[in-house]
Design an enzyme around this catalytic site. Structure first.
Site, PDB file in Angstrom:
ATOM      1  N   GLY A  34       0.843  -1.203   0.000  1.00 39.27           N
ATOM      2  CA  GLY A  34       0.000   0.000   0.000  1.00 39.27           C
ATOM      3  C   GLY A  34       0.869   1.240   0.000  1.00 39.27           C
ATOM      4  CG  LEU A  35      -0.788   4.831  -1.801  1.00 38.44           C
ATOM      5  CD1 LEU A  35      -1.949   5.820  -1.770  1.00 38.44           C
ATOM      6  CD2 LEU A  35       0.224   5.203  -2.888  1.00 38.44           C
ATOM      7  CB  SER A  36       4.289   6.313   1.974  1.00 37.82           C
ATOM      8  OG  SER A  36       4.842   6.858   3.142  1.00 37.82           O
ATOM      9  N   GLY A  37       2.081   5.510   4.458  1.00 37.86           N
ATOM     10  CA  GLY A  37       1.089   6.063   5.378  1.00 37.86           C
ATOM     11  C   GLY A  37      -0.249   5.354   5.350  1.00 37.86           C
ATOM     12  CE  LYS A  40       3.785   0.017   3.055  1.00 37.59           C
ATOM     13  NZ  LYS A  40       3.359   1.425   2.968  1.00 37.59           N
ATOM     14  CB  SER A  41       4.640  -0.004   9.717  1.00 35.03           C
ATOM     15  OG  SER A  41       5.639   0.008   8.774  1.00 35.03           O
ATOM     16  CB  SER A 108       5.628  -4.336  -2.808  1.00 36.87           C
ATOM     17  OG  SER A 108       4.667  -4.411  -1.789  1.00 36.87           O
TER      18      SER A 108
END
Ligand SMILES: Nc1ncnc2c1ncn2[C@@H]1O[C@H](COP(=O)(O)OS(=O)(=O)O)[C@@H](OP(=O)(O)O)[C@H]1O
Ligand SMILES: Nc1ncnc2c1ncn2[C@@H]1O[C@H](COP(=O)(O)OP(=O)(O)O)[C@@H](O)[C@H]1O
Length: 199
Positions: A34-37, A40-41, A108
């Site tokens: 997915g996009l940054s922010g 995901k983390s 990714s």
């Protein structure tokens, strides 16, 4: 392409199946993309915490961390992102072979790269989790102030701004983080693992 010649594959004496039997659970990779922010983390770690609390062997591979070590020679060109994902895929495969449920948190951005990683695994071992969040919402969150920098032109080739993100075509799981809480997203992922009898 394999550069080395005269190399032979050695099967380990203890097999993946034996490790799974000892662990009393399956092993797989939950591939968050997915996009940054997008989250995901946050979700990958929250899933891992729940797994850990339930006695499941787990490990988190996180984008920023891997880029500090194993992949510190790579930047954010399309080619480097592809190589980044290829290496992480191979690392994830080792973890799955070791009997763990591994969560990965990498943008990714390219479907072809994710497909290549999927090819490394047996059926049902690679679980693509689309962390679906509109760019506008990610940009509002901007936890690392990177979107602001990208908009000011201080970062070139930032995903979603001037570098593409290809949403998964057929992900096993989609979590819509604008609409659901972290806890709900974690439940959704754990429910999938239970349904597939991995845990
Ligand atoms: N140009 C550019 N584009 C996207 N992201 C950037 C860029 N430069 C730095 N960052 C930071 O690096 C994190 C993404 O690294 P990844 O290894 O996940 O990226 S990729 O999968 O190879 O595309 C990403 O982390 P997340 O925000 O956790 O996704 C950013 O913090
Ligand atoms: N439903 C949600 N799921 C995940 N993160 C969320 C959610 N709602 C808000 N957030 C926030 O969004 C941010 C996501 O950041 P992060 O997990 O680092 O994303 P990524 O790893 O995709 O860059 C965090 O500050 C998190 O608290």
């Amino acid at each position: 392409m394999t550069k080395a010649t005269n190399i032979t594959w050695h099967a380990t004496t203890i097999t993946k199946s034996e490790r799974r039997i000892q662990n009393a659970h399956g092993s797989c990779v939950l591939w968050f993309t997915g996009l940054s922010g997008s989250g995901k983390s946050t979700i990958a770690n929250a899933v891992s915490v729940e797994l850990y609390k339930n006695g499941i062997n787990e490990y988190v591979l996180d984008g920023d961390n891997i880029r500090h070590g194993l992949n510190k020679d790579l930047g954010f060109s399309d080619e480097d992102r592809t190589e980044n994902i290829r290496r992480i895929g191979e690392v994830a495969k080792l973890f799955v072979d070791s009997g763990k449920v591994v969560t990965t948190a990498f943008i990714s951005p390219f479907q072809s790269d994710r497909n290549q990683v999927r090819e490394l695994f047996d059926e049902h071992e690679f679980i693509e989790v689309f962390v679906d969040c509109p760019l506008e919402e990610c940009e509002n969150r901007d936890t690392k102030q990177l979107y602001a920098k990208a908009r000011r032109g201080e970062i070139k080739g930032f995903t979603g701004i001037d570098s593409p993100y290809e949403a998964p075509e057929n992900p096993e799981i989609t979590v819509r983080t604008k609409d659901i809480s972290v806890e709900e997203a974690v439940d959704q992922v754990l429910q999938y693992l239970r349904e597939k009898q991995i845990i």
